[in-house]
Design an enzyme around this catalytic site. Sequence first.
Site, PDB file in Angstrom:
ATOM      1  N   ASP A 229      24.838  29.348  31.495  1.00  0.00           N
ATOM      2  CA  ASP A 229      24.808  30.250  30.234  1.00  0.00           C
ATOM      3  C   ASP A 229      23.690  31.337  30.449  1.00  0.00           C
ATOM      4  OD1 ASP A 229      25.501  30.599  27.221  1.00  0.00           O
ATOM      5  OD2 ASP A 229      23.380  30.810  27.205  1.00  0.00           O
TER       6      ASP A 229
ATOM      7  N   HIS B  84      32.151  25.075  27.307  1.00  0.00           N
ATOM      8  CA  HIS B  84      30.940  25.853  27.753  1.00  0.00           C
ATOM      9  C   HIS B  84      29.643  24.900  28.241  1.00  0.00           C
ATOM     10  CE1 HIS B  84      28.529  29.534  27.867  1.00  0.00           C
ATOM     11  NE2 HIS B  84      27.744  29.045  27.316  1.00  0.00           N
TER      12      HIS B  84
END
Length: 318
Positions: A96, A297
């Site tokens: 991320d 994610h």
Amino acid sequence: MPIVTANGINIAYRDEGQGPALLLCHGWPELGHSWRHQVPALVAAGYRVIVPDMRGFGGTDAPGAVEDYTILHLVGDMVCLLDSLKINRCTIVGHDWGAPVAWHAALMRPDRFRAVAGLAVPWSPRGPHGSLVGMARAQGLDRFYMLWFQEPGVAEADLGRDPYETHRRLLVGASGASAAMGKGWPLMIAEGKGLVESCPSVDVLPGWLNEDDLQVYAATYARTGYRGGLNWYRNLDRNWALTAPWHGAAISVPACFIAGQLDGVLRMPGMDKALRAMDGVTCTDFRGTTLVPGAGHWVQQEAPAEVNSALLAFLAGL
């Protein structure tokens, strides 16, 4: 967690194992805890694994000024952490927001970072037309979540109202299962709502996120608030200006990319081009992409075995 003073702040970190050093950089809204499934596997494979809480997160200091969270500060923290631990070179891994830190560290200091693995966010070099938020602003996309993050205090109030519910919704909402059902959290925040309310409520936690782990995030953010991590987003325009000296430069050290196949980041504008360009254009020694089926994610938490296997294969080839 031990604490060391580096780059002018106190950095909390884990340091386990012996062997070649690995530095794992977490993203938003997370903590070093997000690497809990990687540390034992990497230590068992013969590596020394350093996992900091990044600037503004968890046990690490959160400076007061927005401008103290630029990409130069974030890369500088990692370099100075290595200095403090007397580590000359290491492989850096980022997920991320930690991925841009890792990519920029490899770009700016290949003498200190011998290889780089990015998770969830591919390497996207500095473009000619400004930052992502600058381009969104020019298009009038005021409800784009990164633009909504820009005004100090607004997102903090929304996210901090109930950190348990915030993390429950955000973590589950960006998972592969939610993406498969079309219930992921939105890039555009609905008018009159905040990010938390824009994300679907969660009836049952998925298997990869248990109650204890959720409580670690909730309790930590209840103590620290969300300001530190949000200030990373508030420097996107500033980062674009500061990285001008590296415009057009490629990452030269060995690199790889790992992501969940259902990660919403991969569907953002320009990400398909960034994925293709890493192979020999923006990264001159690219060792491959691993897309994990069914994962979203939070790939290293949703699919730890697959991520550990991909990381170990990459490391074995160095």
